[in-house]
Design a protein around this motif. Structure first.
Motif, PDB file in Angstrom:
ATOM      1  N   ILE A   1       1.062   6.765  -4.119  1.00 19.00           N
ATOM      2  CA  ILE A   1       0.236   5.615  -4.485  1.00 19.00           C
ATOM      3  C   ILE A   1       1.152   4.467  -4.910  1.00 19.00           C
ATOM      4  CG2 ILE A   1      -1.495   4.735  -6.100  1.00 19.00           C
ATOM      5  CD1 ILE A   1      -2.601   7.567  -6.264  1.00 19.00           C
ATOM      6  N   PRO A   2       1.020   3.306  -4.314  1.00 20.03           N
ATOM      7  CA  PRO A   2       1.897   2.182  -4.685  1.00 20.03           C
ATOM      8  C   PRO A   2       1.570   1.672  -6.078  1.00 20.03           C
ATOM      9  CG  PRO A   2       0.178   1.427  -3.209  1.00 20.03           C
ATOM     10  CD  PRO A   2       0.047   2.928  -3.277  1.00 20.03           C
ATOM     11  N   PRO A   3       2.535   1.092  -6.766  1.00 18.82           N
ATOM     12  CA  PRO A   3       2.256   0.511  -8.084  1.00 18.82           C
ATOM     13  C   PRO A   3       1.360  -0.713  -7.953  1.00 18.82           C
ATOM     14  CG  PRO A   3       4.471  -0.050  -7.365  1.00 18.82           C
ATOM     15  CD  PRO A   3       3.951   0.948  -6.368  1.00 18.82           C
ATOM     16  N   LEU A   4       0.555  -0.938  -8.974  1.00 20.36           N
ATOM     17  CA  LEU A   4      -0.353  -2.077  -8.985  1.00 20.36           C
ATOM     18  C   LEU A   4       0.346  -3.259  -9.644  1.00 20.36           C
ATOM     19  CD1 LEU A   4      -3.189  -3.239  -8.487  1.00 20.36           C
ATOM     20  CD2 LEU A   4      -3.834  -2.394 -10.754  1.00 20.36           C
ATOM     21  N   ARG A   5       0.690  -4.255  -8.827  1.00 19.74           N
ATOM     22  CA  ARG A   5       1.387  -5.434  -9.346  1.00 19.74           C
ATOM     23  C   ARG A   5       0.565  -6.714  -9.169  1.00 19.74           C
ATOM     24  NH1 ARG A   5       6.012  -2.784  -6.765  1.00 19.74           N
ATOM     25  NH2 ARG A   5       7.389  -1.962  -8.402  1.00 19.74           N
ATOM     26  N   GLY A   6      -0.513  -6.640  -8.402  1.00 16.07           N
ATOM     27  CA  GLY A   6      -1.343  -7.809  -8.170  1.00 16.07           C
ATOM     28  C   GLY A   6      -2.642  -7.395  -7.523  1.00 16.07           C
ATOM     29  N   PRO A   7      -3.588  -8.315  -7.401  1.00 20.70           N
ATOM     30  CA  PRO A   7      -4.878  -7.983  -6.792  1.00 20.70           C
ATOM     31  C   PRO A   7      -4.784  -7.561  -5.333  1.00 20.70           C
ATOM     32  CG  PRO A   7      -5.016 -10.028  -8.042  1.00 20.70           C
ATOM     33  CD  PRO A   7      -3.564  -9.678  -7.950  1.00 20.70           C
TER      34      PRO A   7
ATOM     35  N   ALA B   1      -9.621  -5.255  -6.254  1.00 22.02           N
ATOM     36  CA  ALA B   1      -8.281  -5.151  -5.677  1.00 22.02           C
ATOM     37  C   ALA B   1      -8.387  -4.764  -4.212  1.00 22.02           C
ATOM     38  CB  ALA B   1      -7.442  -4.125  -6.437  1.00 22.02           C
ATOM     39  N   VAL B   2      -7.401  -5.216  -3.437  1.00 20.35           N
ATOM     40  CA  VAL B   2      -7.337  -4.930  -2.002  1.00 20.35           C
ATOM     41  C   VAL B   2      -6.046  -4.169  -1.729  1.00 20.35           C
ATOM     42  CG1 VAL B   2      -7.234  -5.924   0.313  1.00 20.35           C
ATOM     43  CG2 VAL B   2      -8.650  -7.011  -1.457  1.00 20.35           C
ATOM     44  N   LEU B   3      -6.154  -3.075  -0.974  1.00 23.86           N
ATOM     45  CA  LEU B   3      -4.992  -2.287  -0.590  1.00 23.86           C
ATOM     46  C   LEU B   3      -5.009  -2.037   0.913  1.00 23.86           C
ATOM     47  CD1 LEU B   3      -2.511  -0.498  -0.984  1.00 23.86           C
ATOM     48  CD2 LEU B   3      -4.043   1.371  -1.666  1.00 23.86           C
TER      49      LEU B   3
ATOM     50  N   ARG C   1      -7.079   2.224 -12.253  1.00 24.43           N
ATOM     51  CA  ARG C   1      -8.045   2.003 -13.332  1.00 24.43           C
ATOM     52  C   ARG C   1      -8.541   0.557 -13.369  1.00 24.43           C
ATOM     53  NH1 ARG C   1      -7.228   5.024 -18.807  1.00 24.43           N
ATOM     54  NH2 ARG C   1      -9.488   5.005 -18.496  1.00 24.43           N
ATOM     55  N   LEU C   2      -9.046   0.124 -12.248  1.00 25.57           N
ATOM     56  CA  LEU C   2      -9.570  -1.237 -12.152  1.00 25.57           C
ATOM     57  C   LEU C   2     -10.832  -1.380 -13.000  1.00 25.57           C
ATOM     58  CD1 LEU C   2      -9.209  -1.569  -8.291  1.00 25.57           C
ATOM     59  CD2 LEU C   2      -7.680  -2.564 -10.001  1.00 25.57           C
TER      60      LEU C   2
ATOM     61  N   LEU D   1     -12.416  -1.333  -5.419  1.00 27.26           N
ATOM     62  CA  LEU D   1     -11.222  -1.227  -4.577  1.00 27.26           C
ATOM     63  C   LEU D   1     -11.650  -1.319  -3.115  1.00 27.26           C
ATOM     64  CD1 LEU D   1      -8.222  -0.539  -3.990  1.00 27.26           C
ATOM     65  CD2 LEU D   1      -8.897   1.882  -4.050  1.00 27.26           C
ATOM     66  N   LEU D   2     -11.038  -2.261  -2.400  1.00 26.18           N
ATOM     67  CA  LEU D   2     -11.232  -2.360  -0.957  1.00 26.18           C
ATOM     68  C   LEU D   2      -9.971  -1.809  -0.301  1.00 26.18           C
ATOM     69  CD1 LEU D   2     -12.656  -3.249   1.609  1.00 26.18           C
ATOM     70  CD2 LEU D   2     -11.777  -5.562   1.252  1.00 26.18           C
ATOM     71  N   LEU D   3     -10.099  -0.624   0.291  1.00 25.64           N
ATOM     72  CA  LEU D   3      -8.963   0.082   0.880  1.00 25.64           C
ATOM     73  C   LEU D   3      -9.082   0.092   2.397  1.00 25.64           C
ATOM     74  CD1 LEU D   3      -6.479   1.995   0.856  1.00 25.64           C
ATOM     75  CD2 LEU D   3      -8.076   3.881   0.464  1.00 25.64           C
ATOM     76  N   VAL D   4      -7.998  -0.305   3.079  1.00 25.84           N
ATOM     77  CA  VAL D   4      -7.966  -0.315   4.542  1.00 25.84           C
ATOM     78  C   VAL D   4      -6.770   0.509   5.009  1.00 25.84           C
ATOM     79  CG1 VAL D   4      -7.749  -1.729   6.612  1.00 25.84           C
ATOM     80  CG2 VAL D   4      -9.044  -2.593   4.647  1.00 25.84           C
ATOM     81  N   ALA D   5      -7.051   1.559   5.792  1.00 29.28           N
ATOM     82  CA  ALA D   5      -5.997   2.351   6.443  1.00 29.28           C
ATOM     83  C   ALA D   5      -5.909   1.843   7.882  1.00 29.28           C
ATOM     84  CB  ALA D   5      -6.330   3.833   6.391  1.00 29.28           C
ATOM     85  N   LYS D   6      -4.976   0.944   8.119  1.00 30.36           N
ATOM     86  CA  LYS D   6      -4.963   0.166   9.362  1.00 30.36           C
ATOM     87  C   LYS D   6      -4.767   1.044  10.593  1.00 30.36           C
ATOM     88  CE  LYS D   6      -2.978  -4.087  11.253  1.00 30.36           C
ATOM     89  NZ  LYS D   6      -1.965  -5.159  11.032  1.00 30.36           N
ATOM     90  N   ASP D   7      -3.784   1.938  10.577  1.00 31.10           N
ATOM     91  CA  ASP D   7      -3.523   2.784  11.745  1.00 31.10           C
ATOM     92  C   ASP D   7      -4.639   3.801  11.970  1.00 31.10           C
ATOM     93  OD1 ASP D   7      -1.202   1.361  11.979  1.00 31.10           O
ATOM     94  OD2 ASP D   7       0.099   2.956  11.189  1.00 31.10           O
ATOM     95  N   ASP D   8      -5.314   4.200  10.907  1.00 29.53           N
ATOM     96  CA  ASP D   8      -6.433   5.138  11.027  1.00 29.53           C
ATOM     97  C   ASP D   8      -7.722   4.433  11.435  1.00 29.53           C
ATOM     98  OD1 ASP D   8      -4.624   7.005  10.100  1.00 29.53           O
ATOM     99  OD2 ASP D   8      -5.329   6.890   8.018  1.00 29.53           O
ATOM    100  N   ARG D   9      -7.702   3.107  11.394  1.00 26.46           N
ATOM    101  CA  ARG D   9      -8.905   2.302  11.665  1.00 26.46           C
ATOM    102  C   ARG D   9     -10.050   2.732  10.749  1.00 26.46           C
ATOM    103  NH1 ARG D   9      -8.195  -0.527  16.393  1.00 26.46           N
ATOM    104  NH2 ARG D   9     -10.433  -0.923  16.594  1.00 26.46           N
ATOM    105  N   ALA D  10      -9.703   2.897   9.479  1.00 26.44           N
ATOM    106  CA  ALA D  10     -10.678   3.343   8.492  1.00 26.44           C
ATOM    107  C   ALA D  10     -10.665   2.382   7.303  1.00 26.44           C
ATOM    108  CB  ALA D  10     -10.367   4.761   8.019  1.00 26.44           C
ATOM    109  N   VAL D  11     -11.824   2.224   6.668  1.00 21.68           N
ATOM    110  CA  VAL D  11     -11.953   1.319   5.537  1.00 21.68           C
ATOM    111  C   VAL D  11     -12.901   1.956   4.524  1.00 21.68           C
ATOM    112  CG1 VAL D  11     -13.827   0.053   6.670  1.00 21.68           C
ATOM    113  CG2 VAL D  11     -12.598  -1.019   4.786  1.00 21.68           C
TER     114      VAL D  11
END
Length: 278
Positions: free
Chosen positions: A14-20, A52-54, A76-77, A87-97
């Motif tokens: 999981i990447p660190p949360l440094r911004g929105p 937040a967007v990831l 912990r948003l 949280l808006l999460l997009v897995a680009k290569d998986d084409r999943a959101v």
């Protein structure tokens, strides 16, 4: 059997949360990231809720639902106790959101609405390669929904809350000053009593507001009032202030405001939201 079994794959970090906005896929330009972050910070300042967007290449070997709840639990948003994070999460290569919704917003943003945003707003734009447009449209829809939901008031700066508290207590302050000034004049003399009253008033206002200008002004007013006041109090009179609570003087949460560090506020998630593909 152990040799023939497929190797176990470690969970994705999981990447660190440094911004929105966290873009691990280089999908957005720096200008686009800056624009998204500014909008999300402004929304948090106005409404209190955190979004937040990831963007990540993949969530494998986990499903997007499994990875999303892990991210939400670590980041912990949203505000603690209010749980107004998204949280808006997009897995680009998986084409999943996925749209992961905090406990406090599950009523305003239920699964069916989150699914509709994915199918009608995000997926059509993503199919055309318009990732930025899809994210912007989705965020605007989510923010519009949250704005219609009554949430606790956003935190304000200590100076703003302190100024309001002092303004509300000003009549009591003046009445106490009128009585106490006479007592101090009789005990310490005119100048000594005035100096004591001014110092006490300045320290009190400084502790309440953390505003140096207001503290100096209160000290000057108390000093002059004690010097020129002819009112006195009888012997044996005393004043003890009890039980008055000056609430709301806590500072801003880490990361609030514009620019600088940004982090989650302690919100909780329970798996509410929706997932989809494009």
């Amino acid at each position: 059997m152990l040799l023939l079994a497929p190797p176990l794959r470690a969970q994705l970090e999981i990447p660190p949360l440094r911004g929105p906005v966290t873009d691990l896929t280089a999908t957005f330009t720096q200008e686009q990231v800056a624009s998204l972050e500014q909008r999300l910070r402004e929304f948090e300042a106005a409404e209190g809720a955190q979004i937040a967007v990831l963007f990540t290449p993949t969530t494998q070997p986990e499903t997007i639902e499994q990875y999303s709840i892990r991210v939400a639990e670590q980041w912990r948003l949203g505000r603690k106790g209010v749980d107004d994070g998204v949280l808006l999460l997009v897995a680009k290569d998986d084409r999943a959101v996925r749209i992961e919704v905090g406990y406090g917003l599950e009523g305003a943003l239920p699964d069916v609405i989150a699914n509709r945003i994915i199918e009608q707003v995000i997926a059509p734009r993503f199919r055309e390669g318009d990732y930025y447009g899809g994210v912007v449209a989705a965020l605007e829809r989510i923010m519009a929904i949250i704005e219609g939901e009554p949430l606790p008031e956003t935190l304000r700066r200590p100076q703003e809350r302190g100024a309001e508290d002092v303004g509300a207590a000003l009549p009591v302050f003046l009445m106490l000053l009128f009585v106490v000034s006479g007592v101090l004049r009789r005990i310490f003399g005119t100048l000594g009593g005035a100096a004591f009253a001014g110092g006490a008033a300045g320290v009190l206002v400084w502790l309440l507001t953390s505003a140096l200008g207001m503290a100096i002004g209160a000290a000057i007013i108390a000093f002059l009032f004690t010097v020129f006041s002819g009112a006195g109090g009888g012997r044996g009179w005393s004043s003890r202030r009890r039980g008055h609570h000056w609430g709301g003087l806590g500072g801003w949460r880490g990361g609030g405001g514009f620019g600088g560090r940004w982090g989650g506020g302690g919100g909780s998630f329970g798996g509410g939201g929706a997932s989809g593909r494009w």
